[in-house]
Write an enzyme that holds these catalytic residues in place. Structure first.
Site, PDB file in Angstrom:
ATOM      1  CD1 TRP A 135      -2.626   1.663   0.501  1.00  0.00           C
ATOM      2  CD2 TRP A 135      -2.039   1.828   2.659  1.00  0.00           C
ATOM      3  NE1 TRP A 135      -3.348   2.695   1.072  1.00  0.00           N
ATOM      4  CE2 TRP A 135      -3.003   2.818   2.385  1.00  0.00           C
ATOM      5  CE3 TRP A 135      -1.522   1.719   3.950  1.00  0.00           C
ATOM      6  CZ2 TRP A 135      -3.460   3.697   3.354  1.00  0.00           C
ATOM      7  CZ3 TRP A 135      -1.982   2.599   4.919  1.00  0.00           C
ATOM      8  CH2 TRP A 135      -2.936   3.580   4.616  1.00  0.00           C
ATOM      9  CG  ASP A 216      -2.130  -2.797   7.531  1.00  0.00           C
ATOM     10  OD1 ASP A 216      -3.188  -2.684   8.167  1.00  0.00           O
ATOM     11  OD2 ASP A 216      -1.806  -2.014   6.619  1.00  0.00           O
ATOM     12  CE  LYS A 252     -10.546  -0.278   2.194  1.00  0.00           C
ATOM     13  NZ  LYS A 252      -9.703   0.534   3.057  1.00  0.00           N
TER      14      LYS A 252
END
Length: 406
Positions: A135, A216, A252
């Protein structure tokens, strides 16, 4: 009039991901499609607020005993306890032994930043290895927190899958004690995850070298539709009694993007160490943002502690995950139907919100120019931005881009 004291400042480059949306918004074409944004969309292309989230919010609003006082530095206690349970498992020995300290942070980004600043200050090794690619915000977060960023091989463009041997070789060559960032599931941007057997080999190698895992977890439950399956990698590392960090985000899986709800958990060797670690985490948080916001964390805690609401959430979560899986299948079928050169099976093998298409920057630019399809230049597309209506248009564009390059 004197010149501005800021006259020397140059314009910063656009964030590559957010820049895609800016360009998309300027396009007046009726067929334009935005596949850059990492946020769930319905079949109609609209943002989704989960029914269970609306219900939880209504309950909070109707509760007149609730006040807007500051939370403690570490955040909402219920939220922290339930977040640790969600990622480590309800029966986690680490939780039972009070070896876990959890602090509420500002979504995934804030959790990573707090963890990174804590490590920069208190951990003996200042180097963090992150996957190549990863990311786009990861290198910035860790560098600004005071860690030195290095990369380990992860994605193999030839197979559009995992470069497992490269990953093992790079971690084996890392200095003892180095920190290693691992995506818990649904790797962003590639959608490529290790298998359970591969995770076990990664765990053995990392523990034998004393490498410190920093997970993560941005997509728990969102990747496969199963909360426990998506946390398996983390739980393997906790089960061996070793130490690790985990950053969680509810952006999310509960659709709480703008509420900025996240947690950082640090699993320690024993309860005494955990309590000392927490005391130092407070010193990182206090001068950064003092204490976290109350509303989003209260929504999460309301849902996680009520069995019926929790079950309702898992049904809605699975529906989102299933829609994304169905988009993968539809896109793969459409590419096959068009006889597009190359093997496109990676579209259905990859998992989670993103697919690494294998298209290059030139092909992406062609698709934007000719077909009004917006995506990052590395060929990453958000499967959540697709719908049954837009899949044929994307498949036409990809077919034309590949045929043009052939």
């Amino acid at each position: 009039m004197a010149d501005s004291v800021f006259a020397h400042i140059v314009r910063a480059p656009e964030d590559p991901i957010l820049g895609v949306t800016v360009a998309y918004n300027k396009d007046s074409s009726p067929v334009k499609v935005n596949l850059g944004v990492g946020a769930y969309r319905t079949e109609e292309g609209k943002p989704l607020v989960l029914n269970v989230v609306r219900r939880a919010e209504q309950m909070l609003v109707n509760d007149t005993s609730r006040v807007k006082e500051y939370l403690s530095i570490t955040g909402l206690a219920d939220f922290n306890k339930l977040s640790a349970k969600l990622i480590f498992g309800a029966d986690s020995p680490a939780i039972q032994d009070n070896r876990v300290t959890t602090v509420q942070c500002l979504s995934g980004t804030g959790s990573l930043r707090v963890g990174a600043e804590f490590l920069a200050k208190h951990y003996h090794e200042r180097t963090i290895y992150i996957p190549q690619p990863t990311w786009g915000n990861h290198p910035k977060v860790f560098t600004l927190a005071g860690l030195s960023v290095k990369y380990y091989r992860y994605y193999d463009p030839a197979t559009r899958g995992l470069d497992f041997q490269g990953l093992l070789d790079d971690l084996a060559a890392a200095p003892a004690g180095a920190i290693v960032l691992l995506h818990a599931c649904a790797h962003n941007p590639t959608g490529v995850d290790p298998t359970v057997d591969q995770w076990e080999k990664i765990r053995q190698l990392m523990r034998s070298k004393g490498l410190l895992p920093f997970f993560d977890s941005a997509y728990q439950g969102f990747a496969s539709g199963n909360l426990d399956a998506d946390a398996q990698s983390v739980r393997m590392f906790v089960a061996d009694g070793g130490e690790c960090l985990a950053a969680q985000s509810y952006a999310k899986n509960m659709g709480l993007y703008g509420e900025r709800v996240g947690a950082l958990s640090i699993v320690c060797k024993d309860a005494d160490v955990a309590s000392r670690v927490e005391s130092q985490l407070k010193l990182v948080i206090r001068p950064m943002y003092s204490n976290p916001p109350i509303h989003g964390a209260s929504i999460v805690a309301t849902i996680l502690k009520d069995r019926q609401m929790y079950d309702e959430w898992t049904v809605e979560l699975k529906a989102m995950a299933d829609r994304i899986i169905s988009m993968r299948q539809q896109l793969f079928d459409a590419m096959k139907a068009r006889g597009t050169p190359g093997d496109w099976s990676h579209i259905i093998k990859q998992i989670g919100m993103f697919t690494f298409t294998g298209l290059n920057a030139e092909q992406v630019a062609f698709m934007t120019r000719e077909y009004h399809i917006y995506m990052t230049s590395d060929g990453r597309i958000s499967m959540a931005g697709l719908s049954s209506r837009t899949v044929p248009h994307l498949a036409d564009a990809m077919h034309a881009a590949v045929a043009k390059a052939a």
